[in-house]
Design a protein around this motif. Structure first.
Motif, mmCIF file in Angstrom:
data_model
loop_
_atom_site.group_PDB
_atom_site.id
_atom_site.type_symbol
_atom_site.label_atom_id
_atom_site.label_comp_id
_atom_site.label_asym_id
_atom_site.label_seq_id
_atom_site.Cartn_x
_atom_site.Cartn_y
_atom_site.Cartn_z
ATOM 1 N N ILE A 1 29.431 23.440 -28.890
ATOM 2 C CA ILE A 1 30.333 23.787 -27.801
ATOM 3 C C ILE A 1 30.101 23.216 -26.384
ATOM 4 O O ILE A 1 28.925 23.180 -26.044
ATOM 5 N N GLY A 2 31.024 22.468 -25.970
ATOM 6 C CA GLY A 2 30.881 21.682 -24.653
ATOM 7 C C GLY A 2 30.781 22.736 -23.306
ATOM 8 O O GLY A 2 31.474 23.735 -23.333
ATOM 9 N N HIS A 3 29.732 22.287 -22.457
ATOM 10 C CA HIS A 3 29.595 22.569 -21.119
ATOM 11 C C HIS A 3 30.067 24.117 -20.983
ATOM 12 O O HIS A 3 31.252 24.561 -20.220
ATOM 13 N N PRO A 4 29.337 25.162 -21.634
ATOM 14 C CA PRO A 4 30.050 26.695 -21.655
ATOM 15 C C PRO A 4 30.198 27.277 -20.552
ATOM 16 O O PRO A 4 30.405 28.723 -20.655
ATOM 17 N N SER A 5 29.828 26.879 -19.254
ATOM 18 C CA SER A 5 30.293 27.705 -18.010
ATOM 19 C C SER A 5 30.847 26.677 -17.182
ATOM 20 O O SER A 5 30.922 26.686 -15.741
ATOM 21 N N LEU A 6 31.840 25.874 -17.722
ATOM 22 C CA LEU A 6 32.686 25.082 -16.836
ATOM 23 C C LEU A 6 33.449 25.651 -15.877
ATOM 24 O O LEU A 6 33.897 25.436 -14.650
ATOM 25 N N VAL A 7 33.856 26.928 -16.121
ATOM 26 C CA VAL A 7 34.437 28.039 -15.264
ATOM 27 C C VAL A 7 33.889 27.960 -13.851
ATOM 28 O O VAL A 7 34.677 28.463 -12.856
ATOM 29 N N ARG A 8 32.664 27.466 -13.846
ATOM 30 C CA ARG A 8 31.986 27.779 -12.605
ATOM 31 C C ARG A 8 31.920 26.540 -11.698
ATOM 32 O O ARG A 8 31.084 26.429 -10.565
ATOM 33 N N LYS A 9 32.759 25.586 -12.136
ATOM 34 C CA LYS A 9 32.643 24.294 -11.434
ATOM 35 C C LYS A 9 32.827 24.396 -10.093
ATOM 36 O O LYS A 9 32.500 23.540 -8.967
ATOM 37 N N PHE A 10 33.743 25.325 -9.729
ATOM 38 C CA PHE A 10 34.307 25.370 -8.152
ATOM 39 C C PHE A 10 33.603 26.696 -7.533
ATOM 40 O O PHE A 10 34.231 27.333 -6.759
ATOM 41 N N HIS A 11 32.416 27.333 -8.229
ATOM 42 C CA HIS A 11 32.192 28.612 -7.777
ATOM 43 C C HIS A 11 31.662 28.737 -6.438
ATOM 44 O O HIS A 11 31.735 29.826 -5.624
ATOM 45 N N ARG A 12 31.305 27.464 -5.497
ATOM 46 C CA ARG A 12 30.905 27.669 -4.183
ATOM 47 C C ARG A 12 32.250 27.953 -3.342
ATOM 48 O O ARG A 12 32.267 28.715 -2.269
ATOM 49 N N ARG A 13 33.308 27.464 -3.704
ATOM 50 C CA ARG A 13 34.653 27.861 -3.227
ATOM 51 C C ARG A 13 35.282 29.367 -3.746
ATOM 52 O O ARG A 13 35.831 29.848 -2.873
ATOM 53 N N GLY B 1 24.542 18.187 -17.567
ATOM 54 C CA GLY B 1 23.830 17.942 -16.139
ATOM 55 C C GLY B 1 24.920 17.728 -15.398
ATOM 56 O O GLY B 1 24.711 17.581 -14.098
ATOM 57 N N ALA B 2 26.199 17.502 -15.752
ATOM 58 C CA ALA B 2 27.168 17.042 -14.769
ATOM 59 C C ALA B 2 27.598 17.983 -13.497
ATOM 60 O O ALA B 2 27.732 17.477 -12.340
ATOM 61 N N GLY B 3 27.399 19.123 -13.901
ATOM 62 C CA GLY B 3 27.732 20.220 -12.533
ATOM 63 C C GLY B 3 26.760 20.006 -11.325
ATOM 64 O O GLY B 3 27.213 20.342 -10.398
ATOM 65 N N LEU B 4 25.674 19.574 -11.593
ATOM 66 C CA LEU B 4 24.780 19.148 -10.589
ATOM 67 C C LEU B 4 25.021 18.323 -9.503
ATOM 68 O O LEU B 4 24.776 18.345 -8.292
ATOM 69 N N ILE B 5 26.122 17.365 -9.881
ATOM 70 C CA ILE B 5 26.590 16.512 -9.053
ATOM 71 C C ILE B 5 28.013 16.788 -8.469
ATOM 72 O O ILE B 5 28.379 15.914 -7.646
ATOM 73 N N LYS B 6 28.527 17.919 -8.994
ATOM 74 C CA LYS B 6 29.691 18.274 -8.312
ATOM 75 C C LYS B 6 29.429 19.089 -7.101
ATOM 76 O O LYS B 6 28.735 20.215 -7.112
ATOM 77 N N PRO B 7 30.119 18.807 -5.891
ATOM 78 C CA PRO B 7 29.908 19.367 -4.744
ATOM 79 C C PRO B 7 29.952 20.984 -4.701
ATOM 80 O O PRO B 7 29.300 21.474 -3.979
ATOM 81 N N LEU B 8 31.186 21.431 -5.450
ATOM 82 C CA LEU B 8 31.485 22.852 -5.456
ATOM 83 C C LEU B 8 30.639 23.676 -6.216
ATOM 84 O O LEU B 8 31.008 24.731 -6.667
ATOM 85 N N CYS B 9 29.835 22.976 -7.199
ATOM 86 C CA CYS B 9 29.094 23.585 -8.248
ATOM 87 C C CYS B 9 27.790 23.530 -8.048
ATOM 88 O O CYS B 9 27.087 24.514 -7.764
ATOM 89 N N GLY B 10 27.103 22.256 -8.200
ATOM 90 C CA GLY B 10 25.589 22.380 -7.863
ATOM 91 C C GLY B 10 24.354 23.043 -8.918
ATOM 92 O O GLY B 10 23.607 23.133 -8.414
ATOM 93 N N GLU B 11 25.067 23.240 -9.999
ATOM 94 C CA GLU B 11 24.253 23.835 -11.036
ATOM 95 C C GLU B 11 24.604 23.109 -12.414
ATOM 96 O O GLU B 11 25.778 22.514 -12.647
#
Length: 270
Positions: free
Chosen positions: A172-184, A213-223
Motif C-alpha cells: 500500500i503506497g504512502h499511507p499518510s499522503l493526506v498529510r502532504k499539506f498539513h502545515r497549511r 521519503g518523498a514527504g520530507l522534501i515537500k515544503p508543506l509536509c516535512g515528514e
C-alpha cells in the motif's frame, strides 16, 4: 538498501531523465536493488481531474515502458536487481476496470504498489495531493478537514479489502499522503487511531507498506509517509515495511533514506 518506489521518464509530471540515469545513480548510492513503479494508466473511463491531465502514464506507452525495463533488467543483471513494477491507483467506482487491467498487465510485472490519490466527493473526483488549493476544495466539498481524512482512510481501507484478482499489488503506497499539506491544514483531531485501524486491515490481508521519503522534501509536509508516530504503530504490528524514495528524478533517489535507515526491509518481500 532496496528502493521499492521509483518513477521514470514515462511519468508525464516527472523528469525526462533516461531510465539508465536512475540505475547509475542507484549504483552510486550503493542500492541493493530497486523497483521501477511508474504511475499505471488510469482506469478506462476515468477522467483525470488535474488541469494538465498528467497524473499517470498514457495507455499507449505501457508496452514501451515494459520493453525498455526488460532490456535494462537484463543489461544490469550482474550489477543490481531491477524489478518491473507499477504504481496502480485505487479509485472508488473503478474496481472492475482496475481488476481487468491487473489481469492483463500483472503477468508482466515483478512488483507493484496500490495507492490512493483521488477521492470522490460531491459526485466528482479530486486529486488530493495535486495542490493545496485542490486539497482545500476537498475540505469545502466534504465539510471539514476531518471528513477529508476519514474519506481518505476509508478509501485506503477499501483498497486493502478490494478483490482485484491474482495480481493485486501487495504493498500500500504512502499511507499518510493526506498529510502532504498539513502545515497549511493543521489537524485538531487525533489521526493515529484512524491510521491504526487501516493498519489492522493491512495486517489481516498480509500486505506491506510503502515507507515513503518523498514527504520530507515537500515544503508543506516535512515528514515521511507514514509520519514517525504512525511508522512506530506499523512496526509494533509487525507489518512489512519497504522503503520508497518516490523519486521522479535521479537526484531524488535516496530521499529520506538516512531518516528511515534500519526501519525498513532491505529487500522487497515476496
Amino acid at each position: 538498501m532496496y528502493d521499492g518506489h521509483v518513477h521514470t521518464p514515462y511519468c508525464p509530471h516527472g523528469s525526462n531523465h533516461p531510465l539508465r540515469a536512475y540505475v547509475e545513480q542507484a549504483l552510486k548510492l550503493g542500492y541493493k536493488g530497486l523497483t521501477f513503479a511508474e504511475h499505471a494508466p488510469l482506469p478506462e473511463g476515468f477522467n483525470d481531474p488535474v488541469p494538465a491531465k498528467d497524473s499517470a502514464m498514457e495507455q499507449g506507452k505501457l508496452s514501451a515502458y515494459l520493453d525498455e525495463l526488460r532490456t535494462l533488467k537484463k543489461e544490469y543483471k550482474k550489477d543490481i536487481p531491477i524489478r518491473i513494477g507499477l504504481e496502480v491507483d485505487f479509485i472508488e467506482g473503478f474496481e472492475e476496470e482496475t481488476h481487468r487491467f491487473l489481469n492483463e498487465t500483472g503477468p508482466y510485472l515483478d512488483d507493484s504498489i496500490l495507492s490512493v490519490h483521488f477521492l470522490k466527493a460531491g459526485g466528482k473526483y479530486t486529486c488530493l495531493d495535486y495542490s493545496p488549493e485542490s486539497f482545500g476544495e476537498l475540505v469545502t466539498e466534504l465539510g471539514s478537514l476531518e471528513a477529508v481524512y476519514d474519506q481518505y482512510f476509508k478509501t485506503l481501507t477499501d483498497s486493502v479489502k478490494a478483490s482485484l484478482g491474482t495480481y493485486k499489488p501487495r504493498r500500500i503506497g504512502h499511507p499518510s499522503l493526506v498529510r502532504k499539506f498539513h502545515r497549511r491544514f493543521p489537524v485538531s483531531f487525533p489521526v493515529l487511531p484512524k491510521i491504526t485501524a487501516l493498519y489492522k486491515e493491512i495486517k489481516a490481508h498480509n500486505l506491506a507498506i510503502d515507507v515513503n521519503g518523498a514527504g520530507l522534501i515537500k515544503p508543506l509536509c516535512g515528514e515521511t509517509y507514514p509520519y514517525p508516530e504512525a511508522l512506530d504503530a506499523a512496526e509494533k504490528l509487525g507489518i512489512p515495511l519497504v522503503y520508497g524514495s518516490d523519486a521522479h528524478a535521479p537526484s531524488q533517489l535516496g530521499t529520506g533514506a538516512v531518516f528511515l535507515h534500519g526501519r525498513v526491509s532491505p529487500v522487497v518481500p515476496d
